[in-house]
Write a protein that holds these residues in place. Structure first.
Motif, short mmCIF file in Angstrom:
data_model
loop_
_atom_site.label_atom_id
_atom_site.label_comp_id
_atom_site.label_asym_id
_atom_site.label_seq_id
_atom_site.Cartn_x
_atom_site.Cartn_y
_atom_site.Cartn_z
N ALA A 114 -6.09 8.88 -8.50
CA ALA A 114 -5.61 10.18 -8.95
C ALA A 114 -5.84 11.24 -7.87
CB ALA A 114 -6.33 10.58 -10.23
N GLY A 115 -5.14 12.33 -8.00
CA GLY A 115 -5.41 13.50 -7.17
C GLY A 115 -4.84 13.48 -5.79
N ALA A 116 -3.78 12.73 -5.54
CA ALA A 116 -3.15 12.73 -4.22
C ALA A 116 -1.64 12.79 -4.36
CB ALA A 116 -3.56 11.48 -3.45
N GLU A 117 -1.00 13.39 -3.41
CA GLU A 117 0.46 13.48 -3.37
C GLU A 117 1.00 12.32 -2.54
OE1 GLU A 117 2.67 15.74 -4.72
OE2 GLU A 117 1.03 16.66 -5.82
N PRO A 118 2.21 11.86 -2.82
CA PRO A 118 2.78 10.76 -2.04
C PRO A 118 3.33 11.22 -0.70
CG PRO A 118 4.36 11.50 -3.67
CD PRO A 118 3.07 12.27 -3.93
N LEU B 171 -5.52 -0.78 2.05
CA LEU B 171 -5.97 0.37 2.84
C LEU B 171 -6.84 1.25 1.95
CD1 LEU B 171 -2.65 1.18 4.75
CD2 LEU B 171 -4.43 -0.51 5.27
N ASP B 172 -8.02 1.62 2.44
CA ASP B 172 -9.00 2.31 1.62
C ASP B 172 -8.48 3.58 0.95
OD1 ASP B 172 -10.82 0.34 2.12
OD2 ASP B 172 -12.11 1.54 3.42
N GLN B 173 -7.63 4.32 1.59
CA GLN B 173 -7.16 5.56 1.02
C GLN B 173 -5.71 5.48 0.51
OE1 GLN B 173 -9.12 8.25 0.33
NE2 GLN B 173 -10.68 6.79 0.91
N ALA B 174 -5.25 4.29 0.19
CA ALA B 174 -3.89 4.15 -0.35
C ALA B 174 -3.79 4.93 -1.66
CB ALA B 174 -3.56 2.68 -0.60
N LEU B 175 -2.65 5.54 -1.89
CA LEU B 175 -2.38 6.25 -3.13
C LEU B 175 -2.35 5.26 -4.29
CD1 LEU B 175 -1.50 8.81 -4.69
CD2 LEU B 175 0.83 8.32 -3.97
N ALA B 176 -1.76 4.10 -4.03
CA ALA B 176 -1.71 3.00 -5.00
C ALA B 176 -1.49 1.72 -4.23
CB ALA B 176 -0.57 3.22 -6.00
N TRP B 177 -1.75 0.60 -4.88
CA TRP B 177 -1.49 -0.69 -4.25
C TRP B 177 -1.00 -1.67 -5.30
CZ3 TRP B 177 -4.43 -4.58 -6.30
CH2 TRP B 177 -5.67 -4.24 -6.82
N VAL B 178 -0.18 -2.61 -4.82
CA VAL B 178 0.40 -3.64 -5.68
C VAL B 178 0.19 -4.97 -4.97
CG1 VAL B 178 2.49 -4.41 -6.86
CG2 VAL B 178 2.16 -1.96 -6.41
N ASP B 179 -0.52 -5.88 -5.61
CA ASP B 179 -0.86 -7.19 -5.04
C ASP B 179 0.17 -8.21 -5.54
OD1 ASP B 179 -2.54 -8.66 -3.40
OD2 ASP B 179 -4.08 -8.96 -4.93
N CYS B 180 0.81 -8.92 -4.62
CA CYS B 180 1.93 -9.79 -4.99
C CYS B 180 1.85 -11.17 -4.36
CB CYS B 180 3.24 -9.18 -4.51
SG CYS B 180 3.57 -7.53 -5.15
N GLU B 181 2.50 -12.10 -5.02
CA GLU B 181 2.80 -13.41 -4.44
C GLU B 181 4.28 -13.43 -4.14
OE1 GLU B 181 1.42 -16.08 -7.51
OE2 GLU B 181 -0.48 -16.37 -6.44
N LEU B 182 4.65 -14.04 -3.02
CA LEU B 182 6.05 -14.12 -2.63
C LEU B 182 6.81 -14.95 -3.68
CD1 LEU B 182 8.33 -13.64 -0.61
CD2 LEU B 182 7.54 -15.65 0.64
N GLU B 183 7.81 -14.35 -4.28
CA GLU B 183 8.58 -15.00 -5.34
C GLU B 183 9.88 -15.59 -4.79
OE1 GLU B 183 9.58 -15.93 -9.44
OE2 GLU B 183 7.69 -15.33 -8.53
N GLN B 184 10.62 -14.78 -4.00
CA GLN B 184 11.94 -15.20 -3.55
C GLN B 184 12.39 -14.33 -2.37
OE1 GLN B 184 14.19 -17.80 -3.37
NE2 GLN B 184 13.93 -17.92 -5.58
N GLU B 185 13.31 -14.88 -1.58
CA GLU B 185 13.96 -14.12 -0.51
C GLU B 185 15.46 -14.31 -0.63
OE1 GLU B 185 12.28 -14.27 3.58
OE2 GLU B 185 10.98 -15.80 2.70
N TYR B 186 16.19 -13.26 -0.28
CA TYR B 186 17.66 -13.30 -0.34
C TYR B 186 18.22 -12.69 0.94
CZ TYR B 186 16.72 -13.94 -5.31
OH TYR B 186 16.25 -14.40 -6.50
N ASN C 109 0.86 -1.18 0.00
CA ASN C 109 0.00 0.00 0.00
C ASN C 109 0.90 1.23 0.00
OD1 ASN C 109 -2.99 -0.95 0.82
ND2 ASN C 109 -1.47 -2.26 1.82
N ILE C 110 0.90 1.98 -1.09
CA ILE C 110 1.71 3.20 -1.18
C ILE C 110 0.91 4.32 -0.53
CG2 ILE C 110 2.82 4.83 -2.74
CD1 ILE C 110 3.08 2.41 -4.73
N LEU C 111 1.51 4.97 0.48
CA LEU C 111 0.76 5.94 1.28
C LEU C 111 0.74 7.33 0.66
CD1 LEU C 111 1.92 5.01 4.89
CD2 LEU C 111 -0.19 4.33 3.71
N PRO C 112 -0.42 8.00 0.74
CA PRO C 112 -0.51 9.39 0.32
C PRO C 112 -0.06 10.31 1.47
CG PRO C 112 -2.67 8.62 0.97
CD PRO C 112 -1.73 7.45 1.10
N ALA C 113 0.25 11.54 1.12
CA ALA C 113 0.77 12.51 2.09
C ALA C 113 -0.12 12.67 3.32
CB ALA C 113 0.97 13.86 1.41
N GLU C 114 -1.44 12.60 3.14
CA GLU C 114 -2.35 12.84 4.26
C GLU C 114 -2.43 11.68 5.25
OE1 GLU C 114 -5.12 11.44 0.85
OE2 GLU C 114 -3.33 12.66 1.04
#
Length: 171
Positions: free
Chosen positions: A145-149, A111-126, A75-80
């Motif tokens: 749209a319409g939000a600052e990071p 998160l409902d007000q996330a600026l963006a989100w990326v849904d992933c499956e665990l690929e690898q750990e190092y 969940n990429i968070l917006p400034a607010e």
């Protein structure tokens, strides 16, 4: 020893703090319920295949819960929502208290007000020293749209103060 050769953790944290980063909350549906943690070491890793990475500390008590789920959402968070960065950074608390969210296509909390989100499956750990380097295979994503990071710089939250036309666009 001169300062330029001081590689102590304190000095590294100070110098590396000069690199501005965004803030994310990594979430998953764990066996015990929703789990999440604040993370600023997130980045896009590959476009083909679509991969992202982040690096939780080896001392994290949340990463083992997310790992066990085998999938996670970034969940990429917006400034607010700097309060969410602080809330999800705390240990031994109900991090989701008062936080509205809905399931991603893979079932992780978005998160409902996330600026963006990326849904992933665990690929690898190092191995990454005192951190683990996690690679996630992207399966779904979206942005609003319409939000600052939310940006973290020199140990503090900062605003971008962007103005249209200030910087040249990269196409």
């Amino acid at each position: 020893m001169t300062d330029q050769y001081d590689l102590s953790p304190r000095r590294l944290r100070h110098i590396m703090g000069h690199f501005a980063t965004g803030l994310t909350v990594i979430t998953a549906s764990a066996e015990t319920g929703p789990a999440g943690m604040t993370c600023q070491s997130f980045s896009s890793l590959s476009l083909e295949p679509a991969l992202v990475s982040f690096s939780p500390a080896r001392t994290s008590t949340t990463w083992p819960l997310l790992r066990a789920a085998g999938r996670f959402a970034v969940n990429i968070l917006p400034a607010e929502h700097q309060h969410l960065a602080a809330q999800f950074a705390r240990s031994a608390t109900d991090k989701f208290a008062g936080v509205s969210h809905s399931p991603s296509p893979l079932g992780s909390p978005i998160l409902d007000q996330a600026l963006a989100w990326v849904d992933c499956e665990l690929e690898q750990e190092y191995d990454g020293g005192d951190h683990t380097i996690v690679v996630g295979a992207v399966r779904a994503l979206s942005a609003r749209a319409g939000a600052e990071p939310l940006v973290f710089f020199k140990g503090a939250y900062v605003g971008l103060g962007s103005r249209p036309g200030t910087l040249e666009s990269v196409a």
